[in-house]
Design a protein around this motif. Structure first.
Motif, PDB file in Angstrom:
ATOM      1  N   LEU A 308       0.882  -1.207   0.038  1.00  0.00           N
ATOM      2  CA  LEU A 308      -0.107   0.004  -0.044  1.00  0.00           C
ATOM      3  C   LEU A 308       1.017   1.205   0.059  1.00  0.00           C
ATOM      4  O   LEU A 308       0.625   2.213  -0.732  1.00  0.00           O
ATOM      5  CB  LEU A 308      -0.844  -0.079   1.327  1.00  0.00           C
ATOM      6  N   ALA A 309       1.855   1.300   0.795  1.00  0.00           N
ATOM      7  CA  ALA A 309       3.027   2.512   0.935  1.00  0.00           C
ATOM      8  C   ALA A 309       3.368   2.604  -0.373  1.00  0.00           C
ATOM      9  O   ALA A 309       3.364   3.718  -0.941  1.00  0.00           O
ATOM     10  CB  ALA A 309       3.827   2.314   2.053  1.00  0.00           C
ATOM     11  N   LEU A 310       3.812   1.749  -1.068  1.00  0.00           N
ATOM     12  CA  LEU A 310       4.494   1.699  -2.706  1.00  0.00           C
ATOM     13  C   LEU A 310       3.416   2.115  -3.519  1.00  0.00           C
ATOM     14  O   LEU A 310       3.702   3.143  -4.220  1.00  0.00           O
ATOM     15  CB  LEU A 310       5.181   0.356  -2.879  1.00  0.00           C
ATOM     16  N   LEU A 311       2.159   1.620  -3.582  1.00  0.00           N
ATOM     17  CA  LEU A 311       1.090   2.258  -4.401  1.00  0.00           C
ATOM     18  C   LEU A 311       0.903   3.733  -4.153  1.00  0.00           C
ATOM     19  O   LEU A 311       0.775   4.274  -5.092  1.00  0.00           O
ATOM     20  CB  LEU A 311      -0.087   1.296  -3.912  1.00  0.00           C
ATOM     21  N   ALA A 314       3.756   5.594  -5.704  1.00  0.00           N
ATOM     22  CA  ALA A 314       3.762   5.532  -7.213  1.00  0.00           C
ATOM     23  C   ALA A 314       2.758   6.488  -7.881  1.00  0.00           C
ATOM     24  O   ALA A 314       2.754   7.120  -8.639  1.00  0.00           O
ATOM     25  CB  ALA A 314       3.490   4.024  -7.543  1.00  0.00           C
ATOM     26  N   ARG A 315       1.482   6.579  -6.895  1.00  0.00           N
ATOM     27  CA  ARG A 315       0.464   7.027  -7.513  1.00  0.00           C
ATOM     28  C   ARG A 315       0.568   8.657  -7.497  1.00  0.00           C
ATOM     29  O   ARG A 315       0.107   9.353  -8.384  1.00  0.00           O
ATOM     30  CB  ARG A 315      -0.858   6.855  -6.617  1.00  0.00           C
ATOM     31  N   GLN A 316       1.217   9.139  -6.347  1.00  0.00           N
ATOM     32  CA  GLN A 316       1.470  10.539  -6.227  1.00  0.00           C
ATOM     33  C   GLN A 316       2.727  10.862  -7.300  1.00  0.00           C
ATOM     34  O   GLN A 316       2.640  11.942  -7.679  1.00  0.00           O
ATOM     35  CB  GLN A 316       1.937  10.846  -4.755  1.00  0.00           C
ATOM     36  N   ALA A 317       3.538   9.880  -7.558  1.00  0.00           N
ATOM     37  CA  ALA A 317       4.776  10.424  -8.484  1.00  0.00           C
ATOM     38  C   ALA A 317       4.030  10.560  -9.863  1.00  0.00           C
ATOM     39  O   ALA A 317       4.316  11.517 -10.540  1.00  0.00           O
ATOM     40  CB  ALA A 317       5.502   9.214  -8.312  1.00  0.00           C
ATOM     41  N   LEU A 318       3.115   9.656  -9.962  1.00  0.00           N
ATOM     42  CA  LEU A 318       2.347   9.608 -11.322  1.00  0.00           C
ATOM     43  C   LEU A 318       1.630  10.974 -11.605  1.00  0.00           C
ATOM     44  O   LEU A 318       1.467  11.622 -12.516  1.00  0.00           O
ATOM     45  CB  LEU A 318       1.296   8.732 -11.359  1.00  0.00           C
ATOM     46  N   THR A 319       1.103  11.443 -10.228  1.00  0.00           N
ATOM     47  CA  THR A 319       0.251  12.520 -10.528  1.00  0.00           C
ATOM     48  C   THR A 319       1.161  13.938 -10.711  1.00  0.00           C
ATOM     49  O   THR A 319       0.888  14.864 -11.388  1.00  0.00           O
ATOM     50  CB  THR A 319      -0.237  13.122  -9.097  1.00  0.00           C
TER      51      THR A 319
ATOM     52  N   THR B  17      -4.011  18.991   0.733  1.00  0.00           N
ATOM     53  CA  THR B  17      -3.547  18.634   2.283  1.00  0.00           C
ATOM     54  C   THR B  17      -3.591  17.116   2.233  1.00  0.00           C
ATOM     55  O   THR B  17      -2.833  16.499   2.970  1.00  0.00           O
ATOM     56  CB  THR B  17      -4.411  19.290   3.166  1.00  0.00           C
ATOM     57  N   LEU B  18      -4.700  16.543   1.888  1.00  0.00           N
ATOM     58  CA  LEU B  18      -4.885  15.282   1.954  1.00  0.00           C
ATOM     59  C   LEU B  18      -3.782  14.299   1.235  1.00  0.00           C
ATOM     60  O   LEU B  18      -3.008  13.217   1.777  1.00  0.00           O
ATOM     61  CB  LEU B  18      -6.316  14.580   1.375  1.00  0.00           C
ATOM     62  N   MET B  19      -3.407  14.725   0.030  1.00  0.00           N
ATOM     63  CA  MET B  19      -2.355  14.200  -0.709  1.00  0.00           C
ATOM     64  C   MET B  19      -1.052  14.243  -0.184  1.00  0.00           C
ATOM     65  O   MET B  19      -0.120  13.362   0.018  1.00  0.00           O
ATOM     66  CB  MET B  19      -2.478  14.801  -2.099  1.00  0.00           C
ATOM     67  N   VAL B  20      -0.631  15.426   0.558  1.00  0.00           N
ATOM     68  CA  VAL B  20       0.539  15.505   1.246  1.00  0.00           C
ATOM     69  C   VAL B  20       0.585  14.797   2.567  1.00  0.00           C
ATOM     70  O   VAL B  20       1.613  13.976   2.589  1.00  0.00           O
ATOM     71  CB  VAL B  20       0.683  17.116   1.685  1.00  0.00           C
ATOM     72  N   ALA B  21      -0.667  14.751   3.174  1.00  0.00           N
ATOM     73  CA  ALA B  21      -0.433  13.827   4.439  1.00  0.00           C
ATOM     74  C   ALA B  21      -0.392  12.275   3.955  1.00  0.00           C
ATOM     75  O   ALA B  21       0.317  11.647   4.714  1.00  0.00           O
ATOM     76  CB  ALA B  21      -1.852  14.087   5.199  1.00  0.00           C
TER      77      ALA B  21
END
Lengths: 366, 39
Positions: A308-311, A314-319, B17-21
């Motif tokens: 989950l942490a990796l996912l 990865a998702r935020q990096a893609l964003t 904020t949710l994304m950063v958290a």
């Protein structure tokens, strides 16, 4: 076309549902009339609530057509199965005066309703994923699924799994409930994610109902496991709330069909923004507390939590990658096909300039 | 009809904020997972 008296019917249904739920809750908390009266009240009101939701869904199906009709028909059949289960439960509890065995005919209704409710959700037009951004949607789905699995495994599914004899049919039935609930909550959250600000109120009510159902089921499974459940427990309010919320949703559907143009960006609701983050944050926070307190984290929790942490990363990096790409490539003219008649200038400008910094999953395109 | 429009500003603040958290806690969790694996 929306029936002219539909808002009034919806208001009446909402007030009635809230009143019944509050009275039911207070009755159970205050033990009005003693244990036997509470048992009768609990079993009969729960079965009637399920029946009313079943009838409301089938009536909503008559007002709708196409995919919306399939949604209400399937949900109506699911509610029929739940009604059957509640009646069987009542017969065991009130007529035969015996503890409901596991497995029993009631389990056929309860467990049979879960795939029907899931099929109904999959049929709903709101569940159709956008044509683009499939990678993002897949990562979101995986993250939501992993979060729910982790939460369930830590608090309900894991203890049940370790304490249940899976070689017996009763054991398999006992473990099937939290698994079914997991799938249902997963689909509920995916549905909420695709809800837009207007036109989806019936679905929102249904999702609230199914969520209450899944939470009640899982809490019930946990209480049974620790030997602290009996008819009249306060968690029974969750089922009544679930059935009545679905009934309100069905009543509020006046036959209006929601259509979104393939080139338009529909404004998403606040709840659709926030909901996908709730299970992810809850799961990550829970596993953090477990690790920080040096509690024993079993292999399944470790693997699911690590994944989950990796996912999430990865998702935020893609964003970030998408955002960078869009900021440099998107222009108002290129975002609009030449044949499309231009809308109000400010709106068009807002759509590109304001929406561009957001992750694409927030823009509802269908 | 679905209203056509952009994502409004309060939404952006809350969601960012949710994304950063979420990202922060995910990175911290990775650290905890890796360190717990070596103990």
């Amino acid at each position: 076309m929306r029936a002219p008296d539909r808002p009034r019917a919806e208001l009446r249904a909402t007030v009635a549902a809230l009143s019944v739920t509050v009275v039911f809750f207070l009755w159970l908390v205050l033990h009005i009339g003693g244990l036997t009266t509470v048992r009768y009240f609990d079993d009969i009101v729960t079965a009637l609530a399920a029946l009313s939701a079943c009838v409301a869904c089938l009536l909503a199906a008559r007002r709708q057509s196409g995919a919306e009709r399939r949604f209400w028909v399937l949900l109506g059949i699911a509610l029929g199965a739940w009604t059957f289960a509640e009646v069987v439960w009542g017969v065991y509890d009130l007529v035969l005066n015996v503890a409901v065995p596991v497995p029993s005919w009631a389990d056929v209704g309860y467990l049979g309703a879960i795939p029907l409710a899931c099929a109904a959700l999959l049929c709903h037009p709101g569940m159709r994923a956008a044509g683009s951004y499939k990678t993002r949607a897949t990562l979101d789905g995986l993250a939501i699924g992993a979060s729910l699995l982790l939460l369930s495994w830590m608090f309900v599914l894991g203890p049940l799994w370790r304490g249940t004899d899976l070689s017996t049919f009763g054991g398999v039935v006992a473990i099937a409930y939290p698994f079914g609930d997991l799938v249902m909550v997963f689909l509920v959250i995916l549905s909420v994610r695709s809800i837009t600000a207007t036109g989806r109120k019936p679905l929102l009510w249904v999702l609230l109902g199914l969520f209450a159902m899944a939470v009640s089921d899982s809490t019930y499974a946990y209480l049974v496991e620790v030997g602290r459940y009996a008819t009249g427990n306060v968690i029974d309010t969750g089922w009544v709330l679930a059935y009545l919320a679905i009934a309100v949703g069905a009543t509020s559907d006046g036959g209006l069909t929601v259509r979104i143009s393939s080139r338009e960006v529909a404004e998403a609701s606040m709840v659709s923004f926030v909901t996908p983050y709730v299970p992810v944050l809850l799961a990550l926070s829970s596993i953090t507390v477990e690790l920080e307190l040096h509690h024993r984290v079993d292999r399944v929790s470790w693997l699911v939590g690590f994944g989950l942490a990796l996912l999430v990363i990865a998702r935020q990096a893609l964003t970030l990658i998408d955002r960078r790409h869009e900021l440099f490539s998107a222009r108002p003219e290129s975002a609009r096909p030449p044949s499309q008649s231009p809308g109000p200038p400010r709106l068009q400008e807002d759509n590109v300039l304001e929406a561009a910094p957001f992750p694409p999953f927030m823009r509802r395109t269908q | 009809m679905i209203r056509v429009g952009n994502v409004s500003r309060p939404y952006r603040t809350i969601v960012l904020t949710l994304m950063v958290a979420t990202s922060g806690i995910a990175v911290f969790d990775l650290f905890l997972f890796v360190s717990s694996a070596f103990h």
